[in-house]
Design a protein around this motif. Structure first.
Motif, PDB file in Angstrom:
ATOM      1  N   ALA A   1      -1.122   8.055   4.235  1.00  8.52           N
ATOM      2  CA  ALA A   1      -1.713   7.426   5.415  1.00  8.52           C
ATOM      3  C   ALA A   1      -3.227   7.490   5.369  1.00  8.52           C
ATOM      4  O   ALA A   1      -3.911   6.492   5.627  1.00  8.52           O
ATOM      5  CB  ALA A   1      -1.189   8.084   6.687  1.00  8.52           C
ATOM      6  N   ILE A   2      -3.791   8.655   5.050  1.00  7.80           N
ATOM      7  CA  ILE A   2      -5.256   8.763   5.038  1.00  7.80           C
ATOM      8  C   ILE A   2      -5.838   7.937   3.905  1.00  7.80           C
ATOM      9  O   ILE A   2      -6.947   7.381   4.025  1.00  7.80           O
ATOM     10  CB  ILE A   2      -5.704  10.247   4.926  1.00  7.80           C
ATOM     11  N   THR A   3      -5.109   7.801   2.806  1.00  9.66           N
ATOM     12  CA  THR A   3      -5.572   6.946   1.712  1.00  9.66           C
ATOM     13  C   THR A   3      -5.639   5.494   2.166  1.00  9.66           C
ATOM     14  O   THR A   3      -6.618   4.785   1.895  1.00  9.66           O
ATOM     15  CB  THR A   3      -4.639   7.078   0.500  1.00  9.66           C
ATOM     16  N   ALA A   4      -4.602   5.034   2.871  1.00 12.71           N
ATOM     17  CA  ALA A   4      -4.581   3.650   3.373  1.00 12.71           C
ATOM     18  C   ALA A   4      -5.676   3.436   4.415  1.00 12.71           C
ATOM     19  O   ALA A   4      -6.307   2.364   4.448  1.00 12.71           O
ATOM     20  CB  ALA A   4      -3.209   3.338   3.969  1.00 12.71           C
ATOM     21  N   ILE A   5      -5.909   4.430   5.265  1.00  8.98           N
ATOM     22  CA  ILE A   5      -6.964   4.305   6.281  1.00  8.98           C
ATOM     23  C   ILE A   5      -8.330   4.186   5.615  1.00  8.98           C
ATOM     24  O   ILE A   5      -9.163   3.364   6.019  1.00  8.98           O
ATOM     25  CB  ILE A   5      -6.929   5.523   7.237  1.00  8.98           C
TER      26      ILE A   5
ATOM     27  N   LYS B   1       0.819  -1.212   0.000  1.00  9.48           N
ATOM     28  CA  LYS B   1       0.000   0.000   0.000  1.00  9.48           C
ATOM     29  C   LYS B   1       0.850   1.258   0.000  1.00  9.48           C
ATOM     30  O   LYS B   1       0.339   2.364   0.154  1.00  9.48           O
ATOM     31  CB  LYS B   1      -0.924   0.026   1.223  1.00  9.48           C
ATOM     32  N   LEU B   2       2.147   1.099  -0.187  1.00  9.14           N
ATOM     33  CA  LEU B   2       3.053   2.233  -0.038  1.00  9.14           C
ATOM     34  C   LEU B   2       3.565   2.715  -1.380  1.00  9.14           C
ATOM     35  O   LEU B   2       3.908   1.925  -2.255  1.00  9.14           O
ATOM     36  CB  LEU B   2       4.250   1.843   0.843  1.00  9.14           C
ATOM     37  N   SER B   3       3.599   4.022  -1.538  1.00  9.97           N
ATOM     38  CA  SER B   3       4.271   4.651  -2.669  1.00  9.97           C
ATOM     39  C   SER B   3       4.924   5.923  -2.151  1.00  9.97           C
ATOM     40  O   SER B   3       4.397   6.594  -1.266  1.00  9.97           O
ATOM     41  CB  SER B   3       3.280   4.970  -3.794  1.00  9.97           C
ATOM     42  N   LEU B   4       6.078   6.243  -2.700  1.00 10.99           N
ATOM     43  CA  LEU B   4       6.843   7.389  -2.194  1.00 10.99           C
ATOM     44  C   LEU B   4       6.177   8.715  -2.512  1.00 10.99           C
ATOM     45  O   LEU B   4       6.288   9.675  -1.757  1.00 10.99           O
ATOM     46  CB  LEU B   4       8.242   7.382  -2.795  1.00 10.99           C
ATOM     47  N   GLY B   5       5.488   8.782  -3.635  1.00  7.63           N
ATOM     48  CA  GLY B   5       4.974  10.069  -4.090  1.00  7.63           C
ATOM     49  C   GLY B   5       6.016  10.778  -4.941  1.00  7.63           C
ATOM     50  O   GLY B   5       7.220  10.487  -4.863  1.00  7.63           O
ATOM     51  N   GLY B   6       5.560  11.705  -5.760  1.00  9.09           N
ATOM     52  CA  GLY B   6       6.448  12.341  -6.720  1.00  9.09           C
ATOM     53  C   GLY B   6       7.534  13.193  -6.105  1.00  9.09           C
ATOM     54  O   GLY B   6       8.670  13.219  -6.601  1.00  9.09           O
TER      55      GLY B   6
ATOM     56  N   THR C   1      -1.217   3.451  11.243  1.00 15.04           N
ATOM     57  CA  THR C   1      -2.615   3.909  11.225  1.00 15.04           C
ATOM     58  C   THR C   1      -3.562   2.934  10.544  1.00 15.04           C
ATOM     59  O   THR C   1      -4.718   2.800  10.960  1.00 15.04           O
ATOM     60  CB  THR C   1      -2.718   5.278  10.534  1.00 15.04           C
ATOM     61  N   SER C   2      -3.099   2.256   9.505  1.00 13.56           N
ATOM     62  CA  SER C   2      -4.023   1.398   8.752  1.00 13.56           C
ATOM     63  C   SER C   2      -4.013  -0.057   9.204  1.00 13.56           C
ATOM     64  O   SER C   2      -4.986  -0.781   8.969  1.00 13.56           O
ATOM     65  CB  SER C   2      -3.702   1.464   7.251  1.00 13.56           C
TER      66      SER C   2
END
Length: 563
Positions: free
Chosen positions: A520-524, A33-38, A178-179
């Protein structure tokens, strides 16, 4: 590959776009569920490219990019930040307070135990708090230190390197905590708790969707039989809040109507509303028929920036009570967006001034109702560059103001000045939306591109010192980065769950908000199965997003005093 090195050194702008392209590409890659982001991806690529040596971006490019980013950040945060300064929302400020106190304490401890310099300490804090803006405010503060140019360059490079290390550790920590781990520690099934909260907010048993959707608006033509002798208002009352009568045809002609118009057998009504509200129309009005000529009606959708002190803040249910039915006739609430985050459209969802609401309905109804709520966004105008440029100018001028306390000069710098001016200009726009339009999509592009360009500049200059910095501290920086994230999040989780007794989705949303962590909020939300965690996340995010960037100069000063 010597020619590649020569090409990048002679054309640094090429290196910039190379880092952006590869960095944002890497940022999209998901591992579980992890991605670093741009932004983080760009920084890592820029550090690697910077190791070639001799590749630097012009300092003016770096300053302009950061000023645009931090002003836009303040502009987008300002309305929500000021709207959150009320008794009900300020209780969520405890999470931002926990974040600030804890990260400063951990940074101070790491500085003393590991002997960190100002740049490394600031980068560690920025990454552990997963707040990229701190990189800019700290780098700006270091640039004003009374040190040699070489020493300043080294400290600024250390900010980027330490940030990249601690950010990866902080990102993994906050998403997993959190998730996954927090619900287990709390002994709850997050999906069940989110469904329970959804129903409490006014959602039905079957409404546990992953995101709010546009209402299923439909148009139906019905021939009057059962409703003969009734008035238009009686028909609409029987259908409920979710439907309206938009057109009346009698003997093949469109008839002007009012709420008191009496219906005759054989009349054809055009009903518009939510699908579930029109299910019983055949029973209460008459049989459904094929639409006739003259029954065509176009529905429209408009985005409106909320500004009405008479009605706001209020829940969706309270707005239905406060706004007279005739004023909102034929208008349906399709979406609520706060700081680029879509909130659940439920009766108990709060609407604040500065939020953007999407309204759907007949053009004539929207034209009369939208001004009562706020200011309709002109889709033909993406950005008021006069307003934006003036805001950046004001921010830069504020940043040049210096207050000397004893022998210590204190200044907000470009970062703090533009953040403050952005907040005020965003608030002014929300108060009087007739000027200063900055379309959310345009603002998001400017914010992301400005930050990515600035981060790339930092990364390119960090490359030559990256290996040396990692060699000096080894695994100490990753461990400190994990603690920088884990400690404040754990404290806040305890406060939210045991002290404030918040429902699990709101507790976890608050923890993600204090870190300003979109992953984090996306995973939650994925774990919860709906958007209820966003209701707490957006409030805490608005507060932390303003306060955390201001810690950059604080950490630089603190590390200098402890070092």
């Amino acid at each position: 590959m010597e020619w590649v090195k020569d090409l990048l050194q002679s054309t640094p702008e090429l290196a910039l776009f190379l880092c952006l392209a590869v960095g944002f590409g890497i940022g999209r890659v998901k591992v579980w569920k992890l991605s670093l982001g741009g932004v983080a991806g760009t920084l890592i690529v820029a550090i690697l490219v910077g190791m070639v040596g001799g590749i630097t971006l012009n300092s003016q490019v770096q300053n302009i990019a950061f000023a645009l980013f931090i002003f836009t950040l303040g502009y987008m945060s300002g309305p929500s930040f000021f709207a959150s300064l009320n008794r009900r929302s300020l209780r969520y400020g405890v999470f931002t307070a926990v974040e600030v106190v804890t990260v400063l304490a951990v940074t101070a401890a790491a500085t003393l135990l590991l002997g960190l310099d100002q740049g490394t300490a600031a980068g560690l804090m920025a990454g552990g708090a997963t707040e990229s803006a701190v990189v800019g405010t700290a780098t700006d503060a270091i640039g004003r230190l009374p040190l040699s140019d070489d020493r300043i360059a080294t400290l600024q490079a250390n900010v980027g390197t330490a940030y990249s290390i601690s950010y990866i550790c902080g990102l993994i920590t906050i998403v997993l905590l959190t998730s996954q781990f927090a619900p287990m520690l709390m002994g709850v099934n997050l999906r069940d708790e989110a469904a329970k909260l959804w129903r409490k907010l006014g959602g039905g048993a079957g409404d546990e969707t992953a995101a709010p959707a546009l209402p299923g608006l439909v148009g139906r033509a019905h021939r009057v039989s059962t409703a003969a002798g009734s008035r238009i208002r009686d028909v609409e009352a029987g259908l409920g809040e979710g439907a309206t009568v938009e057109r009346l045809r009698r003997d093949g002609e469109t008839v002007a109507m009012s709420p008191d118009t009496a219906l005759e057998a054989g009349d054809v009504l055009l009903l518009v509303g939510r699908r579930d509200a029109l299910i019983d129309a055949e029973r209460s009005v008459g049989p459904e028929v094929a639409p006739q000529t003259g029954m065509d009606l176009e529905l429209d959708a408009v985005d409106v920036v909320v500004h009405n002190t008479e009605y706001m803040p209020a829940t969706v249910a309270q707005l239905r009570e406060r706004i007279p039915p005739r004023q909102r006739h034929g208008v349906f609430l399709a979406g609520i967006t706060r700081m680029d985050h879509a909130l659940p459209v439920r009766p108990a969802t709060e609407v604040h001034n500065g939020d953007t609401v999407r309204l759907t309905g007949v053009k004539s109804d929207l034209a009369s109702f939208a001004p009562k709520v706020g200011f309709r966004i002109d889709r033909g105008v993406k950005a008021d560059f006069v307003f934006i440029a003036l805001g950046v100018i004001v921010g830069m001028l504020i940043g040049k103001l210096t207050l000397t306390v004893g022998t210590v000069p204190l200044s907000l710098g470009t970062g703090g000045g533009c953040l403050l001016s952005g907040m005020v200009f965003g608030w002014l726009r929300a108060r009087n939306p007739r000027f200063g339009q900055y379309d959310p999509a345009a603002a998001s592009v400017v914010k992301d591109l400005g930050l990515a360009t600035f981060i790339c500049a930092v990364g390119l200059s960090s490359g030559p010192q990256a290996v040396a910095l990692i060699g000096d501290y080894g695994f100490a920086l990753p461990v400190a980065g994990v603690l920088m994230t884990l400690l404040p999040a754990s404290i806040s989780l305890f406060v939210a769950w045991k002290v404030m007794r918040l429902p699990a989705p709101l507790a976890l949303g608050s923890v993600a908000g204090q870190q300003c962590s979109t992953p984090a909020i996306t995973a939650i939300q994925q774990a919860a199965g709906n958007t209820t965690p966003l209701m707490a996340y957006t409030v805490v995010y608005a507060l932390s997003n303003v306060v955390l960037p201001l810690l950059g100069p604080v950490v630089v000063a603190m590390a200098g005093a402890l070092g």
